[in-house]
Design a protein around this motif. Structure first.
Motif, PDB file in Angstrom:
ATOM      1  N   PRO A  30       0.810  -1.231   0.000  1.00  0.00           N
ATOM      2  CA  PRO A  30       0.000   0.000   0.000  1.00  0.00           C
ATOM      3  C   PRO A  30       0.845   1.283   0.000  1.00  0.00           C
ATOM      4  CG  PRO A  30      -0.921  -1.570   1.530  1.00  0.00           C
ATOM      5  CD  PRO A  30       0.416  -2.119   1.090  1.00  0.00           C
ATOM      6  N   GLY A  31       1.879   1.317   0.821  1.00  0.00           N
ATOM      7  CA  GLY A  31       2.710   2.520   0.903  1.00  0.00           C
ATOM      8  C   GLY A  31       3.602   2.726  -0.302  1.00  0.00           C
ATOM      9  N   MET A  32       4.085   1.649  -0.889  1.00  0.00           N
ATOM     10  CA  MET A  32       5.030   1.777  -1.990  1.00  0.00           C
ATOM     11  C   MET A  32       4.348   1.832  -3.355  1.00  0.00           C
ATOM     12  SD  MET A  32       8.471  -0.380  -2.725  1.00  0.00           S
ATOM     13  CE  MET A  32       9.245   0.352  -1.301  1.00  0.00           C
ATOM     14  N   LEU A  33       3.285   1.057  -3.525  1.00  0.00           N
ATOM     15  CA  LEU A  33       2.650   0.962  -4.840  1.00  0.00           C
ATOM     16  C   LEU A  33       1.227   1.508  -4.872  1.00  0.00           C
ATOM     17  CD1 LEU A  33       3.862  -2.605  -5.871  1.00  0.00           C
ATOM     18  CD2 LEU A  33       4.816  -0.412  -6.556  1.00  0.00           C
ATOM     19  N   GLY A  34       0.665   1.803  -3.723  1.00  0.00           N
ATOM     20  CA  GLY A  34      -0.673   2.362  -3.672  1.00  0.00           C
ATOM     21  C   GLY A  34      -1.785   1.361  -3.935  1.00  0.00           C
ATOM     22  N   ALA A  53      -2.510  -7.403  -9.562  1.00  0.00           N
ATOM     23  CA  ALA A  53      -2.646  -5.953  -9.398  1.00  0.00           C
ATOM     24  C   ALA A  53      -1.344  -5.333  -8.909  1.00  0.00           C
ATOM     25  CB  ALA A  53      -3.775  -5.635  -8.419  1.00  0.00           C
ATOM     26  N   VAL A  54      -0.653  -6.030  -8.018  1.00  0.00           N
ATOM     27  CA  VAL A  54       0.638  -5.539  -7.521  1.00  0.00           C
ATOM     28  C   VAL A  54       1.658  -5.496  -8.663  1.00  0.00           C
ATOM     29  CG1 VAL A  54       2.580  -6.102  -5.997  1.00  0.00           C
ATOM     30  CG2 VAL A  54       0.235  -6.247  -5.140  1.00  0.00           C
ATOM     31  N   ALA A  55       1.702  -6.541  -9.478  1.00  0.00           N
ATOM     32  CA  ALA A  55       2.642  -6.574 -10.604  1.00  0.00           C
ATOM     33  C   ALA A  55       2.338  -5.458 -11.606  1.00  0.00           C
ATOM     34  CB  ALA A  55       2.592  -7.940 -11.298  1.00  0.00           C
ATOM     35  N   GLU A  56       1.067  -5.212 -11.877  1.00  0.00           N
ATOM     36  CA  GLU A  56       0.689  -4.128 -12.787  1.00  0.00           C
ATOM     37  C   GLU A  56       1.066  -2.767 -12.212  1.00  0.00           C
ATOM     38  OE1 GLU A  56      -3.418  -4.452 -13.909  1.00  0.00           O
ATOM     39  OE2 GLU A  56      -3.151  -6.519 -14.585  1.00  0.00           O
ATOM     40  N   ALA A  57       0.846  -2.577 -10.917  1.00  0.00           N
ATOM     41  CA  ALA A  57       1.198  -1.306 -10.273  1.00  0.00           C
ATOM     42  C   ALA A  57       2.706  -1.082 -10.303  1.00  0.00           C
ATOM     43  CB  ALA A  57       0.689  -1.274  -8.841  1.00  0.00           C
ATOM     44  N   ALA A  58       3.472  -2.159 -10.169  1.00  0.00           N
ATOM     45  CA  ALA A  58       4.933  -2.045 -10.202  1.00  0.00           C
ATOM     46  C   ALA A  58       5.423  -1.572 -11.576  1.00  0.00           C
ATOM     47  CB  ALA A  58       5.578  -3.377  -9.840  1.00  0.00           C
ATOM     48  N   GLU A  59       4.673  -1.890 -12.614  1.00  0.00           N
ATOM     49  CA  GLU A  59       5.060  -1.477 -13.963  1.00  0.00           C
ATOM     50  C   GLU A  59       4.970   0.030 -14.161  1.00  0.00           C
ATOM     51  OE1 GLU A  59       6.404  -3.005 -16.643  1.00  0.00           O
ATOM     52  OE2 GLU A  59       6.637  -4.700 -15.288  1.00  0.00           O
ATOM     53  N   ILE A  60       4.087   0.680 -13.450  1.00  0.00           N
ATOM     54  CA  ILE A  60       3.881   2.118 -13.678  1.00  0.00           C
ATOM     55  C   ILE A  60       4.401   2.971 -12.525  1.00  0.00           C
ATOM     56  CG2 ILE A  60       1.915   1.771 -15.215  1.00  0.00           C
ATOM     57  CD1 ILE A  60       0.087   2.443 -12.829  1.00  0.00           C
ATOM     58  N   THR A  61       5.175   2.354 -11.641  1.00  0.00           N
ATOM     59  CA  THR A  61       5.699   3.054 -10.474  1.00  0.00           C
ATOM     60  C   THR A  61       7.219   3.098 -10.550  1.00  0.00           C
ATOM     61  OG1 THR A  61       3.856   2.216  -9.153  1.00  0.00           O
ATOM     62  CG2 THR A  61       5.746   3.065  -7.949  1.00  0.00           C
ATOM     63  N   VAL A  62       7.793   4.244 -10.202  1.00  0.00           N
ATOM     64  CA  VAL A  62       9.243   4.337 -10.082  1.00  0.00           C
ATOM     65  C   VAL A  62       9.612   3.644  -8.782  1.00  0.00           C
ATOM     66  CG1 VAL A  62      11.210   5.875  -9.832  1.00  0.00           C
ATOM     67  CG2 VAL A  62       9.325   6.502 -11.348  1.00  0.00           C
ATOM     68  N   LEU A  63      10.425   2.618  -8.882  1.00  0.00           N
ATOM     69  CA  LEU A  63      10.750   1.798  -7.722  1.00  0.00           C
ATOM     70  C   LEU A  63      12.179   2.047  -7.249  1.00  0.00           C
ATOM     71  CD1 LEU A  63       9.232  -1.571  -8.945  1.00  0.00           C
ATOM     72  CD2 LEU A  63       8.227   0.028  -7.331  1.00  0.00           C
ATOM     73  N   PRO A  64      12.396   2.015  -5.937  1.00  0.00           N
ATOM     74  CA  PRO A  64      13.758   2.128  -5.419  1.00  0.00           C
ATOM     75  C   PRO A  64      14.492   0.796  -5.575  1.00  0.00           C
ATOM     76  CG  PRO A  64      12.240   1.770  -3.623  1.00  0.00           C
ATOM     77  CD  PRO A  64      11.406   1.904  -4.877  1.00  0.00           C
ATOM     78  N   GLY A  65      15.769   0.825  -5.347  1.00  0.00           N
ATOM     79  CA  GLY A  65      16.545  -0.419  -5.380  1.00  0.00           C
ATOM     80  C   GLY A  65      16.598  -1.002  -6.779  1.00  0.00           C
ATOM     81  N   ASP A  66      16.487  -2.310  -6.852  1.00  0.00           N
ATOM     82  CA  ASP A  66      16.547  -3.031  -8.122  1.00  0.00           C
ATOM     83  C   ASP A  66      15.135  -3.235  -8.658  1.00  0.00           C
ATOM     84  OD1 ASP A  66      17.172  -4.587 -10.295  1.00  0.00           O
ATOM     85  OD2 ASP A  66      18.188  -6.161  -9.151  1.00  0.00           O
ATOM     86  N   GLY A  67      14.563  -2.164  -9.185  1.00  0.00           N
ATOM     87  CA  GLY A  67      13.193  -2.192  -9.699  1.00  0.00           C
ATOM     88  C   GLY A  67      12.943  -3.252 -10.757  1.00  0.00           C
ATOM     89  N   PRO A  68      13.848  -3.401 -11.754  1.00  0.00           N
ATOM     90  CA  PRO A  68      13.605  -4.431 -12.773  1.00  0.00           C
ATOM     91  C   PRO A  68      13.518  -5.849 -12.198  1.00  0.00           C
ATOM     92  CG  PRO A  68      15.206  -2.839 -13.567  1.00  0.00           C
ATOM     93  CD  PRO A  68      14.971  -2.528 -12.110  1.00  0.00           C
ATOM     94  N   SER A  69      14.373  -6.161 -11.230  1.00  0.00           N
ATOM     95  CA  SER A  69      14.306  -7.492 -10.610  1.00  0.00           C
ATOM     96  C   SER A  69      13.005  -7.660  -9.835  1.00  0.00           C
ATOM     97  CB  SER A  69      15.488  -7.716  -9.664  1.00  0.00           C
ATOM     98  OG  SER A  69      16.673  -7.838 -10.397  1.00  0.00           O
TER      99      SER A  69
END
Length: 119
Positions: A30-34, A53-69
């Motif tokens: 919730p805090g990282m991907l909404g 839904a989490v995987a889809e949200a990760a696609e459109i969110t700038v992620l810290p760390g190793d986002g692609p992994s």
């Protein structure tokens, strides 16, 4: 081997594994991907929708760390969860859900989050 996947562990059944996955995602998603994580899930189909839904949200969110992994782990987890939810003959639902749980944990670690180790 984690207590969650041993035959006598606290989350040995399908329902327990589903709840374990939901609980782990509720800690950071919730805090990282909404993405809203409900208080409970009723089985692999609901967990598959949540992980998707989490995987889809990760696609459109700038992620810290190793986002692609993290994205790759979440997409793999979503695919495995869908396999578990389909319940085709020959599918070991518990094994698929244990792999989903591990993939979600690896995604969290890739993002730099602390993940407790459970024995």
């Amino acid at each position: 081997m984690s207590a969650g996947i041993t035959p006598g562990g606290p989350h040995a059944g399908v329902g327990g594994l589903c709840e374990d996955i939901r609980g782990a995602l509720a800690g950071w998603v919730p805090g990282m991907l909404g993405v809203h994580v409900h208080r409970s899930v009723s089985g692999p189909a609901e967990v598959a929708r949540l992980v998707g839904a989490v995987a889809e949200a990760a696609e459109i969110t700038v992620l810290p760390g190793d986002g692609p992994s993290a994205r790759a782990e979440l997409h793999t987890a979503a695919a495995r969860c869908s396999t578990a939810a389909a319940g085709r003959a020959g599918t070991d639902v518990r094994a698929e859900l244990a792999a989903v749980r591990a993939g979600c944990r690896r995604a969290a670690v890739a993002l730099g989050l602390r993940v407790p180790v459970v024995f």
